[in-house]
Design a protein around this motif. Structure first.
Motif, short mmCIF file in Angstrom:
data_model
loop_
_atom_site.label_atom_id
_atom_site.label_comp_id
_atom_site.label_asym_id
_atom_site.label_seq_id
_atom_site.Cartn_x
_atom_site.Cartn_y
_atom_site.Cartn_z
N ILE A 49 0.84 -1.19 0.00
CA ILE A 49 0.00 0.00 0.00
C ILE A 49 0.88 1.26 0.00
O ILE A 49 2.07 1.18 0.30
CB ILE A 49 -0.98 0.01 1.20
N PRO A 50 0.33 2.42 -0.33
CA PRO A 50 1.13 3.64 -0.38
C PRO A 50 1.75 3.99 0.97
O PRO A 50 1.13 3.80 2.03
CB PRO A 50 0.13 4.71 -0.82
N LEU A 51 2.97 4.50 0.91
CA LEU A 51 3.72 4.89 2.10
C LEU A 51 4.10 6.36 2.00
O LEU A 51 4.73 6.77 1.02
CB LEU A 51 5.00 4.06 2.23
N ARG A 52 3.73 7.14 3.01
CA ARG A 52 4.17 8.53 3.08
C ARG A 52 5.23 8.64 4.17
O ARG A 52 4.97 8.29 5.32
CB ARG A 52 3.01 9.48 3.35
N VAL A 53 6.40 9.11 3.80
CA VAL A 53 7.56 9.09 4.69
C VAL A 53 7.80 10.49 5.27
O VAL A 53 7.89 11.48 4.54
CB VAL A 53 8.82 8.63 3.94
N MET A 54 7.91 10.56 6.59
CA MET A 54 8.14 11.83 7.27
C MET A 54 9.54 12.37 6.97
O MET A 54 10.52 11.62 7.02
CB MET A 54 8.00 11.64 8.78
N LEU A 55 9.61 13.66 6.66
CA LEU A 55 10.89 14.37 6.53
C LEU A 55 10.93 15.42 7.64
O LEU A 55 10.39 16.51 7.52
CB LEU A 55 11.00 15.02 5.15
N ARG A 56 11.57 15.05 8.74
CA ARG A 56 11.60 15.92 9.93
C ARG A 56 12.74 15.45 10.81
O ARG A 56 12.85 14.27 11.14
CB ARG A 56 10.26 15.78 10.66
N ARG A 57 13.59 16.37 11.21
CA ARG A 57 14.82 15.99 11.91
C ARG A 57 14.79 16.26 13.41
O ARG A 57 15.63 15.75 14.15
CB ARG A 57 16.02 16.70 11.29
N THR A 58 13.84 17.07 13.86
CA THR A 58 13.86 17.45 15.27
C THR A 58 12.45 17.76 15.75
O THR A 58 11.59 18.15 14.95
CB THR A 58 14.77 18.67 15.48
N ASP A 59 12.22 17.56 17.03
CA ASP A 59 10.93 17.91 17.62
C ASP A 59 10.65 19.39 17.39
O ASP A 59 11.56 20.22 17.39
CB ASP A 59 10.97 17.59 19.12
N GLY A 60 9.39 19.73 17.22
CA GLY A 60 9.04 21.11 16.91
C GLY A 60 8.89 21.32 15.42
O GLY A 60 8.90 20.37 14.64
N ALA A 108 11.11 5.56 -2.21
CA ALA A 108 10.01 6.33 -1.62
C ALA A 108 9.43 7.28 -2.66
O ALA A 108 10.17 7.94 -3.41
CB ALA A 108 10.50 7.11 -0.41
N GLN A 109 8.10 7.36 -2.70
CA GLN A 109 7.41 8.17 -3.70
C GLN A 109 6.44 9.18 -3.11
O GLN A 109 5.88 10.00 -3.85
CB GLN A 109 6.65 7.24 -4.67
N GLU A 110 6.20 9.12 -1.79
CA GLU A 110 5.27 10.05 -1.14
C GLU A 110 5.88 10.48 0.20
O GLU A 110 6.55 9.68 0.86
CB GLU A 110 3.91 9.38 -0.91
N PHE A 111 5.61 11.73 0.60
CA PHE A 111 6.30 12.27 1.76
C PHE A 111 5.37 13.12 2.62
O PHE A 111 4.26 13.46 2.23
CB PHE A 111 7.50 13.12 1.30
N VAL A 112 5.88 13.46 3.82
CA VAL A 112 5.19 14.31 4.78
C VAL A 112 6.21 15.30 5.32
O VAL A 112 7.30 14.90 5.73
CB VAL A 112 4.62 13.48 5.96
N LEU A 113 5.86 16.60 5.32
CA LEU A 113 6.79 17.60 5.83
C LEU A 113 6.02 18.86 6.20
O LEU A 113 4.83 19.00 5.90
CB LEU A 113 7.87 17.93 4.79
#
Length: 228
Positions: free
Chosen positions: A55-66, A87-92
């Motif tokens: 199924i589709p996967l959206r991958v988080m792009l985030r390095r630090t809390d906040g 990876a073809q889908e992301f979250v940021l």
């Protein structure tokens, strides 16, 4: 999409992914370190999950809390490595200290995504001006979703905002899909569906035993059943 509502579930590893898929999840958000509210997972974790489910996967792009971007070159490098892994889908989503979208950081990362679809996450709920933020981001390539509770305090406090924004779908700044998450419970679904919202995101709700335990396929199935 069909008329069936979208159900997205947070997965930390392949075991989570398999359970979420078995329960009826349509899509997964891949993160690590929920103590920091979800950071970018390792490339190897993405590869293991990709091998485990279809199924589709959206991958988080985030390095630090906040919601500060931090070193943008490192974010871009992570995006590049994940895309190389498939990876073809992301979250940021990044904000400046004044609560405005950090367009320089977002644009730098989105350029690396080269048209891949992506979600602007709950940074929207901390924006100083939601309407201004939406309009500032609207023309970025690939943006198709806002993950939002309508309020930094969660869905209980944000229901009216979510309904109002759903009513504006299609207006400038309101073309992206609303994906509701952040304190979301089954009790919220009737009002949200009545408002025309058709996409829902769960994390803790898929883990009745807490974040120290894996996703429960039965819990996900309960949400799938409630959504139709």
């Amino acid at each position: 999409m069909s008329n069936q509502a979208l159900l997205e579930v947070i997965a930390l590893d392949a075991r989570d992914a398999v359970a979420a898929r078995a329960g009826g999840a349509d899509r997964l958000e891949l993160v690590t370190d929920m103590a920091a509210d979800g950071l970018t997972p390792a490339r190897e974790t993405f590869a293991a999950i990709r091998a485990a489910v279809d199924i589709p996967l959206r991958v988080m792009l985030r390095r630090t809390d906040g919601f500060a971007a931090g070193p943008v070159d490192l974010l871009v490098a992570q995006a590049r490595a994940l895309r190389a892994e498939g990876a073809q889908e992301f979250v940021l989503g990044f904000l400046n200290p004044d609560g405005s979208p950090d367009l320089a950081a977002v644009e730098a990362v989105v350029a690396e995504l080269d048209g891949c679809p992506w979600t602007f996450h709950r940074a929207l709920d901390r924006a100083a001006d939601r309407d201004q933020a939406r309009k500032a981001l609207a023309e970025l390539p690939g943006l198709d979703t806002y993950l939002t509770a309508g309020s930094a305090a969660g869905v209980d406090a944000g229901l009216a905002v979510l309904a109002a924004e759903a009513a504006r779908q299609g207006e400038p700044g309101y073309g992206a899909r609303i994906l509701v998450g952040g304190g979301l419970t089954l009790h919220h679904l009737p009002a949200l569906r009545e408002a025309g919202i058709d996409a829902f995101h769960i994390g803790g709700a898929a883990r009745p035993s807490g974040w120290g335990a894996p996703v429960s396929a039965a819990a996900v199935a309960e949400w799938r059943s409630a959504l139709g």
